[in-house]
Motif scaffolding. Structure first.
Motif, PDB file in Angstrom:
ATOM      1  N   MET A  89       0.839  -1.181   0.000  1.00 43.10           N
ATOM      2  CA  MET A  89       0.000   0.000   0.000  1.00 43.10           C
ATOM      3  C   MET A  89       0.885   1.246   0.000  1.00 43.10           C
ATOM      4  O   MET A  89       1.886   1.321   0.691  1.00 43.10           O
ATOM      5  CB  MET A  89      -0.904  -0.004   1.234  1.00 43.10           C
ATOM      6  N   GLU A  90       0.511   2.219  -0.760  1.00 47.73           N
ATOM      7  CA  GLU A  90       1.270   3.447  -0.909  1.00 47.73           C
ATOM      8  C   GLU A  90       0.849   4.443   0.160  1.00 47.73           C
ATOM      9  O   GLU A  90      -0.327   4.648   0.413  1.00 47.73           O
ATOM     10  CB  GLU A  90       0.995   4.034  -2.289  1.00 47.73           C
ATOM     11  N   SER A  91       1.837   5.061   0.820  1.00 46.12           N
ATOM     12  CA  SER A  91       1.500   6.036   1.854  1.00 46.12           C
ATOM     13  C   SER A  91       1.594   7.451   1.300  1.00 46.12           C
ATOM     14  O   SER A  91       2.240   7.693   0.282  1.00 46.12           O
ATOM     15  CB  SER A  91       2.419   5.867   3.059  1.00 46.12           C
ATOM     16  N   THR A  92       0.944   8.372   1.992  1.00 50.10           N
ATOM     17  CA  THR A  92       0.899   9.758   1.539  1.00 50.10           C
ATOM     18  C   THR A  92       1.298  10.689   2.671  1.00 50.10           C
ATOM     19  O   THR A  92       1.225  10.337   3.848  1.00 50.10           O
ATOM     20  CB  THR A  92      -0.511  10.146   1.055  1.00 50.10           C
ATOM     21  N   ILE A  93       1.713  11.885   2.284  1.00 48.08           N
ATOM     22  CA  ILE A  93       2.011  12.964   3.221  1.00 48.08           C
ATOM     23  C   ILE A  93       1.081  14.111   2.855  1.00 48.08           C
ATOM     24  O   ILE A  93       1.001  14.501   1.696  1.00 48.08           O
ATOM     25  CB  ILE A  93       3.474  13.428   3.094  1.00 48.08           C
ATOM     26  N   GLY A 107       1.066  14.519  -0.982  1.00 48.57           N
ATOM     27  CA  GLY A 107       2.216  13.938  -1.668  1.00 48.57           C
ATOM     28  C   GLY A 107       2.229  12.436  -1.516  1.00 48.57           C
ATOM     29  O   GLY A 107       1.890  11.902  -0.454  1.00 48.57           O
ATOM     30  N   HIS A 108       2.646  11.750  -2.570  1.00 50.67           N
ATOM     31  CA  HIS A 108       2.655  10.289  -2.581  1.00 50.67           C
ATOM     32  C   HIS A 108       4.091   9.784  -2.468  1.00 50.67           C
ATOM     33  O   HIS A 108       4.941  10.129  -3.293  1.00 50.67           O
ATOM     34  CB  HIS A 108       2.014   9.760  -3.864  1.00 50.67           C
ATOM     35  N   LEU A 109       4.352   8.967  -1.452  1.00 47.25           N
ATOM     36  CA  LEU A 109       5.676   8.371  -1.270  1.00 47.25           C
ATOM     37  C   LEU A 109       5.854   7.195  -2.234  1.00 47.25           C
ATOM     38  O   LEU A 109       4.880   6.606  -2.686  1.00 47.25           O
ATOM     39  CB  LEU A 109       5.840   7.892   0.168  1.00 47.25           C
ATOM     40  N   GLY A 110       7.096   6.881  -2.534  1.00 54.42           N
ATOM     41  CA  GLY A 110       7.379   5.744  -3.395  1.00 54.42           C
ATOM     42  C   GLY A 110       7.298   6.055  -4.877  1.00 54.42           C
ATOM     43  O   GLY A 110       7.174   5.164  -5.703  1.00 54.42           O
ATOM     44  N   ARG A 111       7.352   7.329  -5.226  1.00 55.00           N
ATOM     45  CA  ARG A 111       7.280   7.713  -6.641  1.00 55.00           C
ATOM     46  C   ARG A 111       8.526   8.488  -7.071  1.00 55.00           C
ATOM     47  O   ARG A 111       8.461   9.342  -7.944  1.00 55.00           O
ATOM     48  CB  ARG A 111       6.032   8.546  -6.906  1.00 55.00           C
TER      49      ARG A 111
END
Length: 128
Positions: free
Chosen positions: A1-5, A12-16
């Protein structure tokens, strides 16, 4: 699952492609904050903020802060959380009564006064 800030009105999307602290700086830049303001917010030095922003610009291949925000939006790394508000504003402008292209301007009295002064100067030249 992708986490966000989430920061202000931006998500903002982490892992990109960006590190978490680079993403935090990018979100602050998107809000229009200066390096000093970001440094105060993140409790780091302005030089560190500048380095993180430069690293993000290098990773995204841009040279200016505005281009950084635009490229991050294009790559869906960040997104504004105000799409609903923008849609409401657009719909209001389409439905609003009155002239849709109306612009609020200053009263034309200022321009008239300048023309009168010029005409008086021309009249003095004619009488001499």
């Amino acid at each position: 699952m992708e986490s966000t800030i989430v920061s202000g009105q931006w998500k903002g999307h982490l892992g990109r492609g960006l590190a978490p602290r680079e993403l935090q700086c990018l979100l602050a830049v998107a809000q229009g904050m200066t390096a000093k303001e970001i440094a105060r917010l993140m409790q780091i030095t302005p030089g560190t903020v500048a380095n993180r922003i430069e690293n993000a610009m290098y990773k995204l291949g841009v040279h200016r802060r505005a281009a950084l925000v635009a490229e991050a939006m294009k790559r869906q790394i960040i997104s504004p959380m105000c799409f609903v508000l923008a849609g409401l504003i657009a719909m209001h402008s389409m439905v609003a009564d009155g002239d849709p292209v109306r612009r609020d301007r200053r009263a034309p009295e200022r321009r008239i006064a300048q023309v009168r002064v010029l005409r008086k100067a021309e009249a003095y030249e004619l009488h001499s």
